[in-house]
Design a protein around this motif. Structure first.
Motif, mmCIF file in Angstrom:
data_model
loop_
_atom_site.group_PDB
_atom_site.id
_atom_site.type_symbol
_atom_site.label_atom_id
_atom_site.label_comp_id
_atom_site.label_asym_id
_atom_site.label_seq_id
_atom_site.Cartn_x
_atom_site.Cartn_y
_atom_site.Cartn_z
ATOM 1 N N GLU A 31 115.177 -9.514 1.215
ATOM 2 C CA GLU A 31 114.776 -10.465 -0.212
ATOM 3 C C GLU A 31 114.247 -10.035 -2.033
ATOM 4 O OE1 GLU A 31 113.199 -14.858 -2.074
ATOM 5 O OE2 GLU A 31 113.777 -14.526 0.599
ATOM 6 N N VAL A 32 112.887 -9.160 -1.538
ATOM 7 C CA VAL A 32 112.606 -8.641 -2.525
ATOM 8 C C VAL A 32 112.684 -7.032 -3.463
ATOM 9 C CG1 VAL A 32 110.729 -7.948 -3.038
ATOM 10 C CG2 VAL A 32 110.376 -8.965 -1.468
ATOM 11 N N ALA A 33 114.141 -6.850 -2.020
ATOM 12 C CA ALA A 33 114.953 -5.045 -2.505
ATOM 13 C C ALA A 33 115.862 -5.907 -3.480
ATOM 14 C CB ALA A 33 115.080 -4.041 -1.662
ATOM 15 N N ALA A 34 116.550 -7.108 -3.348
ATOM 16 C CA ALA A 34 117.512 -7.614 -4.239
ATOM 17 C C ALA A 34 117.251 -7.957 -5.271
ATOM 18 C CB ALA A 34 118.428 -8.805 -2.728
ATOM 19 N N LEU A 35 116.234 -8.594 -5.593
ATOM 20 C CA LEU A 35 115.246 -8.791 -6.866
ATOM 21 C C LEU A 35 115.493 -7.568 -7.904
ATOM 22 C CD1 LEU A 35 112.895 -11.351 -5.704
ATOM 23 C CD2 LEU A 35 115.351 -11.958 -6.954
ATOM 24 N N CYS A 36 114.555 -6.466 -7.028
ATOM 25 C CA CYS A 36 114.213 -5.291 -7.822
ATOM 26 C C CYS A 36 115.393 -4.397 -7.562
ATOM 27 C CB CYS A 36 113.389 -4.167 -6.747
ATOM 28 S SG CYS A 36 111.785 -4.885 -6.519
ATOM 29 N N ASP A 37 116.650 -4.719 -7.048
ATOM 30 C CA ASP A 37 118.254 -3.833 -7.541
ATOM 31 C C ASP A 37 119.031 -4.682 -7.131
ATOM 32 O OD1 ASP A 37 120.021 -2.001 -7.663
ATOM 33 O OD2 ASP A 37 119.577 -0.032 -6.671
ATOM 34 N N PRO A 38 119.764 -5.689 -7.629
ATOM 35 C CA PRO A 38 120.412 -6.044 -7.671
ATOM 36 C C PRO A 38 121.841 -6.057 -7.427
ATOM 37 C CG PRO A 38 119.309 -7.126 -9.884
ATOM 38 C CD PRO A 38 119.126 -5.786 -9.077
ATOM 39 N N SER A 39 122.331 -4.330 -7.511
ATOM 40 C CA SER A 39 123.104 -3.554 -7.147
ATOM 41 C C SER A 39 123.473 -3.307 -6.110
ATOM 42 C CB SER A 39 123.388 -2.659 -8.249
ATOM 43 O OG SER A 39 122.560 -1.532 -7.816
ATOM 44 N N GLY A 40 122.287 -3.873 -4.698
ATOM 45 C CA GLY A 40 122.202 -3.222 -3.505
ATOM 46 C C GLY A 40 122.613 -1.634 -3.345
ATOM 47 N N GLY A 41 121.765 -1.150 -4.479
ATOM 48 C CA GLY A 41 121.171 -0.030 -3.832
ATOM 49 C C GLY A 41 120.017 0.586 -3.303
ATOM 50 N N LEU A 42 119.692 -0.563 -3.526
ATOM 51 C CA LEU A 42 118.144 -0.341 -2.449
ATOM 52 C C LEU A 42 118.230 -0.578 -1.298
ATOM 53 C CD1 LEU A 42 115.372 0.259 -2.860
ATOM 54 C CD2 LEU A 42 114.589 -1.221 -3.660
ATOM 55 N N THR A 43 118.116 -0.612 -0.610
ATOM 56 C CA THR A 43 118.678 -1.032 0.672
ATOM 57 C C THR A 43 117.331 -1.793 1.475
ATOM 58 O OG1 THR A 43 118.896 0.706 2.233
ATOM 59 C CG2 THR A 43 120.701 0.065 1.688
ATOM 60 N N ALA A 44 117.558 -2.880 2.233
ATOM 61 C CA ALA A 44 115.885 -2.943 2.927
ATOM 62 C C ALA A 44 115.891 -1.606 4.227
ATOM 63 C CB ALA A 44 116.690 -4.087 3.583
ATOM 64 N N GLU A 45 116.320 -1.725 4.576
ATOM 65 C CA GLU A 45 115.301 -0.684 5.709
ATOM 66 C C GLU A 45 115.143 0.674 4.664
ATOM 67 O OE1 GLU A 45 118.844 -0.998 5.637
ATOM 68 O OE2 GLU A 45 118.861 -2.640 7.061
ATOM 69 N N ALA A 46 115.933 1.280 3.636
ATOM 70 C CA ALA A 46 115.040 2.136 2.984
ATOM 71 C C ALA A 46 113.911 1.226 2.311
ATOM 72 C CB ALA A 46 116.210 3.118 1.495
ATOM 73 N N ALA A 47 113.849 0.310 1.863
ATOM 74 C CA ALA A 47 112.347 -0.236 1.260
ATOM 75 C C ALA A 47 111.517 -0.324 2.631
ATOM 76 C CB ALA A 47 112.863 -1.645 0.649
ATOM 77 N N GLU A 48 111.710 -0.619 3.471
ATOM 78 C CA GLU A 48 110.928 -0.685 4.296
ATOM 79 C C GLU A 48 110.165 0.227 5.064
ATOM 80 O OE1 GLU A 48 110.536 -2.942 8.959
ATOM 81 O OE2 GLU A 48 112.092 -3.644 7.809
ATOM 82 N N ALA A 49 110.978 0.999 5.298
ATOM 83 C CA ALA A 49 110.415 2.965 5.346
ATOM 84 C C ALA A 49 109.791 3.267 4.398
ATOM 85 C CB ALA A 49 111.697 3.381 5.574
ATOM 86 N N ARG A 50 110.203 2.919 3.315
ATOM 87 C CA ARG A 50 109.006 3.454 1.983
ATOM 88 C C ARG A 50 107.480 3.072 2.179
ATOM 89 N NH1 ARG A 50 111.341 2.617 -4.088
ATOM 90 N NH2 ARG A 50 112.752 4.032 -3.285
ATOM 91 N N THR A 51 107.115 1.523 1.911
ATOM 92 C CA THR A 51 106.070 0.771 2.040
ATOM 93 C C THR A 51 105.546 0.261 3.357
ATOM 94 O OG1 THR A 51 107.685 -1.603 1.882
ATOM 95 C CG2 THR A 51 106.950 -0.348 0.170
ATOM 96 N N GLY A 52 106.546 -0.182 4.183
ATOM 97 C CA GLY A 52 105.827 -0.323 5.573
ATOM 98 C C GLY A 52 105.406 -1.845 5.523
ATOM 99 N N VAL A 53 106.424 -2.768 5.147
ATOM 100 C CA VAL A 53 106.319 -3.953 4.754
ATOM 101 C C VAL A 53 107.676 -4.427 5.284
ATOM 102 C CG1 VAL A 53 105.569 -6.066 3.210
ATOM 103 C CG2 VAL A 53 104.712 -4.362 2.872
#
Length: 339
Positions: A31-53
Motif C-alpha cells: 500500500e505504501v509503495a503504491a502511494l509512493c509510486d502510483p505508476s507501479g514501478g516500485l513493487t511491494a517485493e522490491a520495497a520490502e527487500a529494500r526496507t525490511g518492513v
C-alpha cells in the motif's frame, strides 16, 4: 584546566512495568509503495527487500499520538500494579510533537488525567527514550523521585514525504511506556550511558519548517518544508565512521562483540542499519528486532522493542541489556541496564 570526570557507578533503578499501544490500522508495504509510486514501478517485493518492513501501523479515525501514549502509559501502570497518582514524574520522550506548545508532557498529563505532578519532555529525536531513561535514573538515584513514567508516542505518518520512498516506506506509528522505580538488589540498574552528537550530519535528517527559522510567514514556504526529509546514504556513511569508536567509549569491546551483554535492543532505523550491526560481531539471535511488523516508530522504536523482549521472555531478571541507536543530529546513543 581539564576537569576530571567522576568514576562511573551504577544508578540503582529497575523497570517496574512496560506497556504499548498500536493504531488499529495495519498498512502493508504494498500500500505504501503504491502511494509512493502510483505508476507501479516500485513493487511491494522490491520495497520490502529494500526496507525490511512488511507492514506498519498508521493512525486512523479518532486515534492520535496522545491517545496512544495515554493507553500505553495505562498498560505499563497496570503491568506494574501501580496507580496513576503514585507517579512522581511523567516524561514525554517522543520524536514527533503533537504541537509546539504547550509541552507534550502537559498534553499527555491532560490525556491521562494526571494533575499536580511534574510532566515535561526530553527530545532527542529517535533517541528521546534513551535520554529520558538516563534522566529518570538520575532522578530516582538522587531521591528526587520514586516512580518515573516514560512515554514515547509517535504519529510520524502524518508528515511523510511520499516523494521520498526511502523514508516513507519505513515510518510507522505507535506508543510505548516504561515505569521506573528504585532497585531492589545490588548491581541492578543503569551501568553506563553515553550520548555523542556529530552536527556535520544535521542536514541528513530534518523537518525544515515549523520553528522560528522557517514558518508559515517565511517567504517562499512550501508544504514539503513541513514534511520529513532524510538522506539515508549520508546518515549511513557518517554512522559507519563514528559509531565503532562510540561503542568502545560506551564499553570497551562493544565494537567487536558483546562483553557482559545478554540482549541488544537497537533502534529500528532500517534494514541496512540493522544489518550493519553484524560488523560488530553481535550474534543475530541476541539482537531484538521489531522492524518487519512495526517499521521505524521513531523514538518509540526502542521502548517498543524492549517491551517485546521482556514480554517474550528474551530479557528479564538478572540480564544485562544494551539499548543503542542513532538519531537526527547525527547523534549516537547507548546505555547498559541490568535488570
Amino acid at each position: 584546566m581539564t576537569v576530571p570526570r567522576p568514576s562511573p557507578s551504577v544508578l540503582p533503578v529497575r523497570i517496574l512495568g512496560t506497556g504499548r499501544a498500536l493504531p488499529s490500522r495495519v498498512v502493508p508495504t504494498a500500500e505504501v509503495a503504491a502511494l509512493c509510486d502510483p505508476s507501479g514501478g516500485l513493487t511491494a517485493e522490491a520495497a520490502e527487500a529494500r526496507t525490511g518492513v512488511r507492514e506498519r501501523r498508521w493512525l486512523s479515525g479518532t486515534e492520535t499520538a496522545l491517545t496512544l501514549g495515554a493507553q500505553a502509559a495505562l498498560n505499563a501502570l497496570s503491568a506494574a500494579n501501580v496507580e496513576l497518582q503514585e507517579i512522581d514524574v511523567l516524561l514525554n520522550a517522543s520524536g514527533s510533537q503533537a504541537q509546539p506548545i504547550p509541552d507534550g508532557g502537559a498534553l499527555l498529563a491532560r490525556e491521562l488525567g494526571l494533575s499536580g505532578r511534574a510532566a515535561y519532555s526530553l527530545h532527542g529525536t529517535c533517541l528521546s527514550f534513551l535520554l529520558a531513561l538516563q534522566h529518570a535514573s538520575l532522578l530516582i538515584a538522587s531521591g528526587q523521585a520514586a516512580r518515573v513514567l516514560i512515554v514515547s508516542t509517535e504519529g510520524g505518518s502524518v508528515g511523510l514525504n511520499l516523494t521520498q520512498p526511502e523514508s516513507a516506506l519505513l515510518i510507522g506509528d505507535g506508543a510505548a511506556a516504561v515505569l521506573l522505580g528504585p532497585a531492589v538488589r545490588s548491581g541492578q540498574g543503569l551501568h553506563a550511558a553515553r550520548i555523542e552528537t556529530y552536527p556535520e550530519g544535521a542536514e541528513h535528517t530534518r523537518i525544515r519548517a515549523g520553528g522560528s527559522l522557517l514558518n508559515a510567514r517565511s517567504p517562499g514556504i512550501q508544504d514539503q518544508d513541513y514534511l520529513f526529509d532524510m538522506q539515508g546514504l549520508g546518515i549511513l556513511k557518517l554512522a559507519s565512521r563514528v559509531v565503532p569508536a562510540f561503542l568502545e567509549r560506551l564499553r570497551p569491546g562493544l565494537s567487536t562483540g558483546l562483553p557482559g551483554i545478554s540482549r541488544v535492543i537497537p533502534h529500528q532505523a532500517s534494514k541496512v542499519g540493522l544489518d550493519l550491526l553484524r560488523r560488530y560481531n553481535w550474534p543475530e539471535d541476541r539482537v531484538e528486532v521489531t522492524l518487519p511488523t512495526l517499521g521505524n516508530v521513531i523514538a518509540a522504536s526502542l521502548p517498543l522493542t524492549l517491551h517485546q523482549a521482556l514480554t517474550a521472555g528474551r530479557a528479564g531478571e538478572g540480564d544485562t541489556v544494551l539499548m543503542v541507536g542513532t538519531g537526527a543530529g547525527l547523534t549516537a546513543g547507548g546505555l547498559i541496564l541490568e535488570f
